[in-house]
Write an enzyme that holds these catalytic residues in place. Sequence first.
Site, PDB file in Angstrom:
ATOM      1  N   GLY A 505       0.790  -1.227   0.000  1.00 54.06           N
ATOM      2  CA  GLY A 505       0.000   0.000   0.000  1.00 54.06           C
ATOM      3  C   GLY A 505       0.817   1.269   0.000  1.00 54.06           C
ATOM      4  N   LEU A 626      10.037   5.761   4.319  1.00 56.79           N
ATOM      5  CA  LEU A 626       9.133   6.879   4.082  1.00 56.79           C
ATOM      6  C   LEU A 626       8.907   7.706   5.342  1.00 56.79           C
ATOM      7  CD1 LEU A 626       6.578   4.937   1.863  1.00 56.79           C
ATOM      8  CD2 LEU A 626       8.287   6.593   1.091  1.00 56.79           C
ATOM      9  N   LYS A 629       9.452   6.874  12.001  1.00 53.62           N
ATOM     10  CA  LYS A 629       8.688   6.493  13.185  1.00 53.62           C
ATOM     11  C   LYS A 629       7.665   5.414  12.867  1.00 53.62           C
ATOM     12  CE  LYS A 629       7.800   9.685  16.116  1.00 53.62           C
ATOM     13  NZ  LYS A 629       7.273  10.878  16.835  1.00 53.62           N
ATOM     14  N   LYS A 697      10.167   0.069  -0.392  1.00 51.99           N
ATOM     15  CA  LYS A 697       9.501  -1.237  -0.417  1.00 51.99           C
ATOM     16  C   LYS A 697       8.676  -1.406   0.856  1.00 51.99           C
ATOM     17  CE  LYS A 697      13.537  -3.249  -1.202  1.00 51.99           C
ATOM     18  NZ  LYS A 697      14.631  -4.194  -1.560  1.00 51.99           N
ATOM     19  N   VAL A 699       7.090  -2.664   4.383  1.00 47.80           N
ATOM     20  CA  VAL A 699       7.700  -3.033   5.668  1.00 47.80           C
ATOM     21  C   VAL A 699       6.736  -3.749   6.609  1.00 47.80           C
ATOM     22  CG1 VAL A 699       9.299  -1.100   5.528  1.00 47.80           C
ATOM     23  CG2 VAL A 699       7.175  -0.823   6.802  1.00 47.80           C
ATOM     24  N   GLU A 701       4.814  -6.332   6.847  1.00 52.62           N
ATOM     25  CA  GLU A 701       4.823  -7.764   7.120  1.00 52.62           C
ATOM     26  C   GLU A 701       6.214  -8.352   7.280  1.00 52.62           C
ATOM     27  OE1 GLU A 701       1.085  -9.523   4.775  1.00 52.62           O
ATOM     28  OE2 GLU A 701       2.081  -7.877   3.753  1.00 52.62           O
TER      29      GLU A 701
END
Length: 742
Positions: A505, A626, A629, A697, A699, A701
């Site tokens: 997503g 991205l 935090k 890319k 993260v 899972e």
Amino acid sequence: MIGQALNRVDGPAKVTGRATYAYEHWEAGQPLYGFIVGATIGKGRITRIDTENAERTPGVHLVMTYLNAPEQGPRDESVSFEYWRAQPVLTGPDIHYHGEPVALVVAATLEQARAAADLVEVEYTVGRGRFDFAEQEDEVYIPKVVNAGLPTDTSVGDFDAGFDSAEIRIDEYYTTPYEFSMPMEPHACLVEPRGEDLVVYVSCQIVDAAQTSIASTLQIDPERVQIVAPFVGGGFGSKLGIHSETILAALAARALRQPVKVALTRQQIFQLIGMRPISNQRVRLGAGRDGRLTAIAHDVTMHTNPDVEYAEQTAATTRSLYAAPHRLTSHRLAPLDLPRGTDVRAPGEAPGMLAVESAMDELAYSLGLDPVELRIRNEPTVDPEREVPYSDRHLVECLREGARRFGWEERPATPASVRDGRWLVGYGMSAAIRGHFQGPTAVRVRLEADGTAVVQTDMTDIGTGTYTVLTQVAADGLGLPPDRVRIELGRSDLPTSWGSGGSWGAANSCTAVHRACMALREKLLVAAGGDTRSPLHGLDAADAVFSDGNVGVGGASEALSEIVTRNHPAGLEAEGGTRFMGDDPNYTNYSINTYGAHFAEVGVDADTAEIRLRRMLGVFSVGTVLNAKTTRSQLIGGMIWGAGAALEEEAVVDARSGAFVNRDFAQYLVPVHADIPDVDAVVLDGFDDKANVLGAKGVGELGICGAGASVANAVFNATGVRVRDFPITIEKVLPGLPPMDS
């Protein structure tokens, strides 16, 4: 702005109660309330259903059963993805699993609906159900493909010959139980009829799938179904598709011409939503005495519902993780009369890596080799089965950095050799890998005359921080402060995306936002450069800089709001998008994954075998971060899931009825704060230019992949007891504990 640890922009709305979830919408006025009546058998047929007493109860407006339910569209297996298919309910008297809806009671209040539901009388002819996985393992069949369209089986070289000639061999079976997503927000919806149209406020992860599925089930034009899902209180795969509560609410709302709310109880979620399949996994590793793998095989058998096939891609990551010339993977399905399997966070990778990374630990101990070094020695140079290069692989760096930060050099070399008072202390580690996926996503970015930007897409925020990362990418792309960016999500009248799921997503939607912003920048520069009133008129825009709400070229500068006001007073907009990975040559020409390394320390009570996690560390490589935090938060959340899979989570089926006997949080255990004392996640700097223009890319899972194995391996290191039947409980460890010193 991209990568900064910006606080969640939707945080104030959530903590003040202004963030509205599906069941909390009141735009339609006073709704009616529905409650689902579930089957009390696991297999059979309804012979009599009497709703008269329920219908006479005060406040009841409707009792819907298969006898009076409207005709619905059938499931269409030609639709590529399950979540876009019709999901008909109450279609006949046959019962396929325990808890399957047999009636919906709709009343003026929830209490009236629930009380009346107890008065619906149902009699059954009980059939012979298949509920015991162990009894059905001999009745397996081969699916055509597994989840995500991956091949069912793969074979490279000659595994049998390679394994038989190996100096060291590991051949073990590992079992994982049924597990559930269990988001904090139960599955719920409000359906409001507006003439022939429906407005559906629903907790879902993919808006387009919800719209298409509802319309296909009701056999109406999708344009007549409006989905509203601005906030979703967790999903973890369980809300990728819509479920019976939404279809039933839609049917009732159309029949009554009134708004209807339906929410599942926590107990109903265990029977109506689907779960991670139970699995039996055989892992075979053949290696030389130097630790280099010569053969690797991963064979998986799991349950499936006989009517709705689901084959979790449990062996898929084994295909890319380690080098070995002889390789074999397979998936088999055992049909059981239980709810269907479905995507649960890190489907396939989580249970598969729990087994494979435990087996790698067994190999390391057989060789007397450091488990970190064993993995480094088996690092491939290209994808060993696809024979294409990796786009950006830093697994070895994750392993080494994790070992350094964790203090891995202090690991007890001999199991059950270190004590801290009453506690046996052990260290464990594992590697992590997860494929990165890309799907078609569209985003519209509009710059208003006042200089604020509006980002619009039907992408959802399931608690992962979508509002925040889209704000950051748009602010970065247009040179705006974050407080001048507004994000609009989760409506079917917005540009279509693949939603939130599969860890795709954020990367998909942020890439689309970036491209829309680049297109907007071009339009702004063309407008300013051609406008004699602009300070930028006639200047070479090649070196234009967008910052603080202005665009500068050389020594000249102009506010974005001024450019828009003069040239586009109604606002200026542009769209950006991503395409399906199958149409992107990078995903054909490269193996694109994320990577990590997990380290865990546990204490095991030497008398009682009580297991306590002491600390966990994960080091990950995910390309561009991205938001520092939210990325760390997502990874830590996944690691906690892994600890739960290793030590606690297990849904138990009553083999007589097909019911889950521990269908509440009192008995289906998940980690709580006291179970997770010290967890840290570190992300290496990176940029994967084959993944997308941002180099980012997924993260969400990755954190769970392999995490459970690090805990399991630590338990072995602490006790010398190897448990291969997950979860690892006191009863499985206690008999093998070393004797107390006299």
